[in-house]
Design an enzyme around this catalytic site. Structure first.
Site, PDB file in Angstrom:
ATOM      1  N   GLU A   3      10.935   1.699   8.913  1.00 42.12           N
ATOM      2  CA  GLU A   3      10.233   0.641   9.629  1.00 42.12           C
ATOM      3  C   GLU A   3      10.627  -0.667   8.941  1.00 42.12           C
ATOM      4  O   GLU A   3      11.580  -0.690   8.179  1.00 42.12           O
ATOM      5  CB  GLU A   3       8.717   0.904   9.625  1.00 42.12           C
ATOM      6  CG  GLU A   3       8.372   2.218  10.329  1.00 42.12           C
ATOM      7  CD  GLU A   3       6.880   2.528  10.419  1.00 42.12           C
ATOM      8  OE1 GLU A   3       6.075   1.583  10.473  1.00 42.12           O
ATOM      9  OE2 GLU A   3       6.528   3.717  10.435  1.00 42.12           O
ATOM     10  N   LYS A  61      12.833  -4.098  13.077  1.00 43.30           N
ATOM     11  CA  LYS A  61      13.629  -2.995  12.548  1.00 43.30           C
ATOM     12  C   LYS A  61      15.120  -3.198  12.786  1.00 43.30           C
ATOM     13  O   LYS A  61      15.917  -2.328  12.465  1.00 43.30           O
ATOM     14  CB  LYS A  61      13.186  -1.679  13.189  1.00 43.30           C
ATOM     15  CG  LYS A  61      11.704  -1.378  13.051  1.00 43.30           C
ATOM     16  CD  LYS A  61      11.293  -0.245  13.969  1.00 43.30           C
ATOM     17  CE  LYS A  61       9.775  -0.163  14.081  1.00 43.30           C
ATOM     18  NZ  LYS A  61       9.353   0.766  15.126  1.00 43.30           N
TER      19      LYS A  61
END
Length: 311
Positions: A3, A61
DNA sequence: CTTTTCACCTGAACGC
DNA sequence: TGCGTTCAGGTGAAAA
């Protein structure tokens, strides 16, 4: 499962080891890894050859390296082409000395003209991630790839709009966890940190966004930032052994997780037994003691001219 | 237009 | 032992 914090760690690694280097060769070992490059693997390699990579940037991301313009002074004008990387579920960017045996899931190899610390390798077991080249949005000094126009700024971006976020979240007709995972609303949050932030904010994942007050949304945002900052502090964290940072070192952070993966264990705040619910073909981890489920409400219908009434 | 569902992928873990 | 099933989950196209 990279993430935002994990991707940021990779970005920092690339900044240190890849910035300013010139591409000498590109080898695509699995075409699927460059499927987002619409002109195909050959074109991907050809366009990179001989080009110099600038300082990597990140939004949510997504990670990209602007390609330096040739024949112009360094830093002049905005980039027109960027190398975009997304790690997907299991992607890794590794710096390896030339001659190191190929990893089992090596997908792309990029070598450089200088001696340097080694070559750049994209390794990805599940091939959800990939590399691609894209034109940059005009006027973007950071070389933002055009295909990222719909990706919202992330909560660690200084330009993240504090005031607009609660309004935007509350106007979505959905539940709070879905909203957190919506990359067009806020980027960089995945399943793990969504559960962590909800736990911190004492919110159940099925709370309708419309029932949250602006201050509650701000608390939730603070929770997102808190868990991301902690993860970044710990060096980018993921307990999935598939995740390895740019230098090949695994990051581990599970001791700091308060919700994710803790089904059956006592809540660190109220000692109630944590639960795992199936959710959207995934899982949601939550505490029944301090994250109260929303009360089931009767369906609400809208009728023209009569406002909102309960069915 | 907005929101939801599903395909895409591999390999570890698990049940029988 | 071996085989089939489940799970992990970010993204975007397709469906509703």
């Amino acid at each position: 499962m990279p993430e935002l914090p994990e991707v940021e760690v990779v970005r920092r690694g690339l900044e240190r080891w890849v910035s300013g280097r010139t591409v000498a060769a590109v080898e695509v070992l699995h075409p699927r890894a460059v499927r987002r490059h619409e002109s195909g693997p050959r074109d991907f390699a050809d366009r990179l050859l001989g080009r110099r990579l600038a300082v990597p940037r990140r939004r949510g991301k997504y990670l990209w390296l602007p390609i330096e313009e040739t024949g112009t002074p360094r830093g002049a004008g905005s980039p027109t082409l960027s190398l975009l990387a997304h790690l997907g579920m299991s992607g890794q960017l590794l710096i390896q000395p030339a001659g190191t045996p190929d990893e089992r899931h090596l997908r792309v190899r990029i070598s450089f003209t200088d001696e340097g610390p080694g070559e750049l390798r994209f390794v990805d077991q599940r091939t959800f991630g990939g590399l691609s080249l894209h034109p940059c949005l005009p006027g973007e000094a950071d070389g933002l790839p055009d295909v990222m126009a719909h990706i919202a700024r992330d909560p660690l971006d200084p330009a993240f709009d504090e005031d607009a976020f609660p309004t935007a979240l509350r106007s979505r007709r959905t539940t709070v966890k879905r909203a957190l995972l919506d990359q067009t609303l806020i980027s960089g949050v995945g399943n793990i940190y969504a559960d962590e932030a909800l736990w911190l904010a004492r919110l159940h994942y099925e709370r309708p966004t419309a029932t949250l007050t602006r201050p509650r949304v701000s608390e939730l945002l603070a929770g997102v930032r808190e868990v991301m900052a902690a993860a970044l502090q710990a060096g980018g964290t993921s307990f999935d052994s598939l995740y390895v940072n740019v230098n090949g070192e695994s990051g581990y952070f599970e001791r700091s997780l308060n919700a994710y993966g803790r089904a059956g264990l006592p809540c660190r705040r109220c000692a109630a037994t944590m639960r795992r619910d199936p959710w959207m073909n995934r899982s949601s981890y939550w505490c029944p003691g301090c994250q109260r489920p929303p009360r089931a409400r009767p369906a609400v219908t809208r009728r023209p001219g009569t406002g909102i009434r309960s069915a």
